[in-house]
Design an enzyme around this catalytic site. Sequence first.
Site, PDB file in Angstrom:
ATOM      1  CG  ASP A 144       1.289   9.349   0.822  1.00  0.00           C
ATOM      2  OD1 ASP A 144       0.552   9.821   0.035  1.00  0.00           O
ATOM      3  OD2 ASP A 144       2.623   9.760   1.543  1.00  0.00           O
ATOM      4  CB  CYS A 145      -3.208   8.253   5.671  1.00  0.00           C
ATOM      5  SG  CYS A 145      -4.289   8.381   7.164  1.00  0.00           S
TER       6      CYS A 145
END
Length: 142
Positions: free
Chosen positions: A12-13
């Site tokens: 998600d980064c």
Amino acid sequence: MPTDIVIYHNPDCGTSRNTLAMIRNAGIEPHVVEYLKTPPSRALLIELIERAGLTPRALLREKGTPYAELGLGDESLSDEALLDAMMTHPVLINRPLVVTPLGVRLCRPSEVVLDILLEPQRAAFAKEDGEQVVDAAGQRVR
């Protein structure tokens, strides 16, 4: 000879995704550890911090974590207390951490990974936001 590389990754980064993409742009398929699902042991986390030349405080992530709620900004907290927090809440571990034969780095910004890859970049590379990091000749853009 294949290069053994491990990335402690959060899909998600964006920084973590860019770092992983640069490793793959060097023709390497690393061992990907989604550390939120499979956190490192305390002993391994301490080893990674030491090998990266960091302190537990330097590895703490503030954004999007319970950092403030847990009072982790208190400078009087010991390294042990910070490690306890990271073990209880792995989201507090900043990412991505990358391990290669050349060392361990917290790859923030993501292009830090280029300093510890043995293999050159095989093609141009731009981050998700469009920032050019590697040119068409596989050379780092400064």
